[in-house]
Motif scaffolding. Structure first.
Motif, PDB file in Angstrom:
ATOM      1  N   PRO A 145      68.220  20.306  71.339  1.00 43.49           N
ATOM      2  CA  PRO A 145      67.021  19.960  72.174  1.00 43.49           C
ATOM      3  C   PRO A 145      65.631  20.478  71.346  1.00 43.49           C
ATOM      4  O   PRO A 145      65.791  21.590  70.619  1.00 43.49           O
ATOM      5  N   ARG A 146      64.745  19.690  71.410  1.00 41.76           N
ATOM      6  CA  ARG A 146      63.519  20.123  70.777  1.00 41.76           C
ATOM      7  C   ARG A 146      62.966  21.538  71.430  1.00 41.76           C
ATOM      8  O   ARG A 146      62.415  21.998  70.228  1.00 41.76           O
ATOM      9  N   TYR A 147      63.002  22.038  72.439  1.00 40.30           N
ATOM     10  CA  TYR A 147      62.481  23.247  72.691  1.00 40.30           C
ATOM     11  C   TYR A 147      63.135  24.391  71.748  1.00 40.30           C
ATOM     12  O   TYR A 147      62.593  25.301  71.643  1.00 40.30           O
ATOM     13  N   ILE A 148      64.567  23.987  71.468  1.00 41.87           N
ATOM     14  CA  ILE A 148      65.121  25.181  70.959  1.00 41.87           C
ATOM     15  C   ILE A 148      64.717  25.413  69.131  1.00 41.87           C
ATOM     16  O   ILE A 148      64.249  26.528  68.790  1.00 41.87           O
ATOM     17  N   HIS A 149      64.231  24.308  68.695  1.00 39.77           N
ATOM     18  CA  HIS A 149      63.334  24.392  67.399  1.00 39.77           C
ATOM     19  C   HIS A 149      62.345  25.108  67.578  1.00 39.77           C
ATOM     20  O   HIS A 149      62.025  25.895  66.698  1.00 39.77           O
ATOM     21  N   VAL A 150      61.440  24.594  68.662  1.00 43.26           N
ATOM     22  CA  VAL A 150      60.128  25.316  68.922  1.00 43.26           C
ATOM     23  C   VAL A 150      60.363  26.785  69.073  1.00 43.26           C
ATOM     24  O   VAL A 150      59.682  27.755  68.405  1.00 43.26           O
ATOM     25  N   LEU A 151      61.376  27.245  69.840  1.00 40.23           N
ATOM     26  CA  LEU A 151      61.463  28.676  70.316  1.00 40.23           C
ATOM     27  C   LEU A 151      62.105  29.465  68.860  1.00 40.23           C
ATOM     28  O   LEU A 151      61.340  30.259  68.653  1.00 40.23           O
ATOM     29  N   MET A 152      62.867  28.747  68.345  1.00 39.66           N
ATOM     30  CA  MET A 152      63.424  29.366  66.846  1.00 39.66           C
ATOM     31  C   MET A 152      62.220  29.683  65.902  1.00 39.66           C
ATOM     32  O   MET A 152      62.162  30.732  65.323  1.00 39.66           O
ATOM     33  N   SER A 153      61.400  28.583  65.753  1.00 36.86           N
ATOM     34  CA  SER A 153      60.401  28.717  64.686  1.00 36.86           C
ATOM     35  C   SER A 153      59.260  29.700  65.088  1.00 36.86           C
ATOM     36  O   SER A 153      58.836  30.391  64.383  1.00 36.86           O
ATOM     37  N   ASN A 154      58.989  29.890  66.497  1.00 38.78           N
ATOM     38  CA  ASN A 154      58.237  30.987  66.667  1.00 38.78           C
ATOM     39  C   ASN A 154      58.623  32.579  66.803  1.00 38.78           C
ATOM     40  O   ASN A 154      57.967  33.337  66.760  1.00 38.78           O
ATOM     41  N   VAL A 155      59.917  32.459  67.087  1.00 33.30           N
ATOM     42  CA  VAL A 155      60.642  33.821  66.721  1.00 33.30           C
ATOM     43  C   VAL A 155      60.563  34.242  65.132  1.00 33.30           C
ATOM     44  O   VAL A 155      60.161  35.305  64.947  1.00 33.30           O
ATOM     45  N   TYR A 156      60.986  33.287  64.461  1.00 32.87           N
ATOM     46  CA  TYR A 156      60.719  33.412  63.066  1.00 32.87           C
ATOM     47  C   TYR A 156      59.274  33.805  62.735  1.00 32.87           C
ATOM     48  O   TYR A 156      59.011  34.785  61.712  1.00 32.87           O
ATOM     49  N   LEU A 157      58.417  33.369  63.306  1.00 31.49           N
ATOM     50  CA  LEU A 157      56.829  33.434  63.061  1.00 31.49           C
ATOM     51  C   LEU A 157      56.653  34.702  63.322  1.00 31.49           C
ATOM     52  O   LEU A 157      55.790  35.619  62.874  1.00 31.49           O
ATOM     53  N   PHE A 158      56.931  35.317  64.886  1.00 31.44           N
ATOM     54  CA  PHE A 158      56.547  36.334  65.138  1.00 31.44           C
ATOM     55  C   PHE A 158      57.156  37.677  65.064  1.00 31.44           C
ATOM     56  O   PHE A 158      56.744  38.916  65.033  1.00 31.44           O
ATOM     57  N   VAL A 159      58.579  37.589  65.047  1.00 28.46           N
ATOM     58  CA  VAL A 159      59.334  38.759  65.051  1.00 28.46           C
ATOM     59  C   VAL A 159      59.083  39.840  63.686  1.00 28.46           C
ATOM     60  O   VAL A 159      58.687  40.730  64.029  1.00 28.46           O
ATOM     61  N   PRO A 160      58.999  39.493  62.552  1.00 30.84           N
ATOM     62  CA  PRO A 160      58.668  40.232  61.304  1.00 30.84           C
ATOM     63  C   PRO A 160      57.458  41.021  61.617  1.00 30.84           C
ATOM     64  O   PRO A 160      57.380  42.118  61.799  1.00 30.84           O
ATOM     65  N   PRO A 161      56.472  40.311  61.660  1.00 29.50           N
ATOM     66  CA  PRO A 161      55.052  40.836  61.578  1.00 29.50           C
ATOM     67  C   PRO A 161      54.673  41.869  62.842  1.00 29.50           C
ATOM     68  O   PRO A 161      54.245  42.749  62.785  1.00 29.50           O
ATOM     69  N   VAL A 162      55.427  41.324  64.027  1.00 27.81           N
ATOM     70  CA  VAL A 162      55.419  42.214  65.019  1.00 27.81           C
ATOM     71  C   VAL A 162      56.199  43.417  65.099  1.00 27.81           C
ATOM     72  O   VAL A 162      55.665  44.577  65.381  1.00 27.81           O
ATOM     73  N   LEU A 163      57.514  43.390  64.578  1.00 26.89           N
ATOM     74  CA  LEU A 163      58.550  44.613  64.750  1.00 26.89           C
ATOM     75  C   LEU A 163      58.205  45.722  63.527  1.00 26.89           C
ATOM     76  O   LEU A 163      58.457  46.915  63.595  1.00 26.89           O
ATOM     77  N   ASN A 164      57.770  44.999  62.314  1.00 28.84           N
ATOM     78  CA  ASN A 164      57.735  45.872  61.379  1.00 28.84           C
ATOM     79  C   ASN A 164      56.962  47.068  61.776  1.00 28.84           C
ATOM     80  O   ASN A 164      57.052  48.190  61.256  1.00 28.84           O
ATOM     81  N   PRO A 165      55.414  46.981  61.914  1.00 28.10           N
ATOM     82  CA  PRO A 165      54.772  48.109  61.797  1.00 28.10           C
ATOM     83  C   PRO A 165      55.343  48.907  63.455  1.00 28.10           C
ATOM     84  O   PRO A 165      55.257  50.198  62.926  1.00 28.10           O
ATOM     85  N   LEU A 166      55.913  48.500  64.187  1.00 21.52           N
ATOM     86  CA  LEU A 166      56.468  49.291  65.277  1.00 21.52           C
ATOM     87  C   LEU A 166      57.702  49.967  64.614  1.00 21.52           C
ATOM     88  O   LEU A 166      58.003  51.211  65.182  1.00 21.52           O
ATOM     89  N   ILE A 167      58.612  49.394  63.988  1.00 21.60           N
ATOM     90  CA  ILE A 167      59.914  50.154  63.444  1.00 21.60           C
ATOM     91  C   ILE A 167      59.496  51.114  62.544  1.00 21.60           C
ATOM     92  O   ILE A 167      60.018  52.350  62.570  1.00 21.60           O
ATOM     93  N   TYR A 168      58.322  51.127  61.418  1.00 18.32           N
ATOM     94  CA  TYR A 168      57.963  51.951  60.665  1.00 18.32           C
ATOM     95  C   TYR A 168      57.257  52.977  61.477  1.00 18.32           C
ATOM     96  O   TYR A 168      57.309  54.176  60.752  1.00 18.32           O
ATOM     97  N   SER A 169      56.328  52.913  62.400  1.00 17.57           N
ATOM     98  CA  SER A 169      56.033  53.702  63.011  1.00 17.57           C
ATOM     99  C   SER A 169      56.832  54.763  63.957  1.00 17.57           C
ATOM    100  O   SER A 169      56.507  55.965  63.959  1.00 17.57           O
ATOM    101  N   ALA A 170      58.002  53.980  64.327  1.00 21.75           N
ATOM    102  CA  ALA A 170      58.807  54.746  65.385  1.00 21.75           C
ATOM    103  C   ALA A 170      59.714  55.659  64.627  1.00 21.75           C
ATOM    104  O   ALA A 170      60.234  56.919  64.757  1.00 21.75           O
ATOM    105  N   LYS A 171      60.170  55.040  63.299  1.00 26.62           N
ATOM    106  CA  LYS A 171      61.520  55.615  62.427  1.00 26.62           C
ATOM    107  C   LYS A 171      60.980  56.314  61.438  1.00 26.62           C
ATOM    108  O   LYS A 171      61.806  57.167  60.887  1.00 26.62           O
ATOM    109  N   THR A 172      59.799  56.359  60.976  1.00 24.73           N
ATOM    110  CA  THR A 172      59.274  57.217  59.738  1.00 24.73           C
ATOM    111  C   THR A 172      58.219  58.268  60.064  1.00 24.73           C
ATOM    112  O   THR A 172      57.046  57.920  60.340  1.00 24.73           O
ATOM    113  N   LYS A 173      58.792  59.407  60.170  1.00 21.70           N
ATOM    114  CA  LYS A 173      57.947  60.560  60.630  1.00 21.70           C
ATOM    115  C   LYS A 173      56.755  60.635  59.815  1.00 21.70           C
ATOM    116  O   LYS A 173      55.384  60.870  60.481  1.00 21.70           O
TER     117      LYS A 173
END
Length: 310
Positions: free
Chosen positions: A267-295
């Motif tokens: 279904p088309r909405y799966i393509h759209v959801l996956m593409s936006n996960v690909y777009l948002f996950v790394p830029p959103v999570l990376n600063p949170l990961i490094y801020s939380a895990k790196t003293k």
């Protein structure tokens, strides 16, 4: 069909989630962009102003944050216009520019993640030579090499699309432009595009992931040879942030690539959801990961905000 010329449409139509292109999405999207842009900008500033972070590991983190900021800026206009204003059109040439930037920045980020894995390998497996192996010059050369590789590899991409007559449709599957999405609209043989895309995927992203995996095999082998259990945990803990960043980048990218190549009846909405996960996950999570895990990053950010407050 009046918007079409001889070889390609004057514009493409981007796609949001069917039935959900309403203004209520403005809030979540703006929050995600704010976290991506704000979080990565804070890390860039913290590394810049804190002398204690002027080390290869944090220089590579700055490069990663810069690529996340850039890819967010490259996609922000079309994503917000599509989801928040239902303004779906994008000019043909603007689409090609955005396509190149997204693929260029994604490949550069993959190269930076590989450089970061090499940094961890040297720090854990050969700590006595860390300062002499990863000098400032070598670190800068690795970053420039990742950018140069991306540019040289992907420079032909817009021209490979521009040579194709596109006449089946002008409706794309995502809220931004990707090479596989654009080339499927061509009414000509796309074998060259398909082979080139697969070659790029395997020779860059695939090889990067292989060498990242290999570096962690060597790291694990070195750590297991360490006698002290505490030393093992301490060594592995320095890799946690990087491992999470690798997963945050490669898992969504693999999902998008799989859906594009093998999910023709999905279904088309799966393509759209996956593409936006690909777009948002790394830029959103990376600063949170490094801020939380790196003293050191946490402490630098706290000192920076205290200085601003004073």
């Amino acid at each position: 069909m009046g918007s079409f010329n001889v070889t390609h449409p004057a514009f493409f139509l981007l796609t949001g989630i069917p039935g959900l292109e309403s203004s209520w999405l403005a809030g979540p999207l703006c929050v995600m962009y704010a976290v991506a842009l704000g979080g990565n900008t804070v890390i860039l500033q913290a590394v810049r102003v804190q002398p204690s972070l002027h080390e290869p590991m944090y220089y590579f983190l700055s490069m990663l944050s810069f690529s996340d900021v850039a890819i967010s800026m490259a996609t922000l206009p079309t994503v917000l216009r599509t989801f928040c204003l239902n303004a779906r059109n994008i000019a043909f040439d603007a689409c090609l520019i955005q396509m190149f930037l997204i693929h260029f920045l994604s490949m550069m980020e993959s190269g930076i993640l590989l450089a970061m894995s090499f940094d961890r390998y040297v720090a854990i497996c050969d700590p006595l030579h860390y300062a002499t192996v990863l000098t400032t010059e070598v670190t800068a050369a690795m970053g420039l090499g990742a950018a140069a590789r991306s540019f040289i590899t992907l420079f032909p991409l817009p021209f490979l699309i521009k040579r194709l007559p596109i006449c089946r449709s002008n409706v794309l599957s995502h809220s931004y432009c990707l090479h596989p999405d654009v080339m499927r609209l061509a009414c000509a043989d796309i074998t060259i595009n398909s082979i080139y895309g697969l070659f790029v995927l395997v020779s860059t992203f695939g090889m990067d992931l292989f060498f990242i995996f290999l570096s962690y095999v060597l790291i694990l082998h070195s750590v297991m040879a360490t006698a002290s259990h505490e030393e093992r945990l301490k060594a592995l803990n320095t890799c946690v942030s990087h491992i999470l960043a690798v997963l945050a980048f490669y898992v969504p990218m693999t999902g998008v690539s799989t859906v594009h190549r093998f999910g023709k009846h999905v279904p088309r909405y799966i393509h759209v959801l996956m593409s936006n996960v690909y777009l948002f996950v790394p830029p959103v999570l990376n600063p949170l990961i490094y801020s939380a895990k790196t003293k050191e990053i946490r402490q630098a950010i706290v000192r920076m905000f205290r200085h601003i407050k004073i």
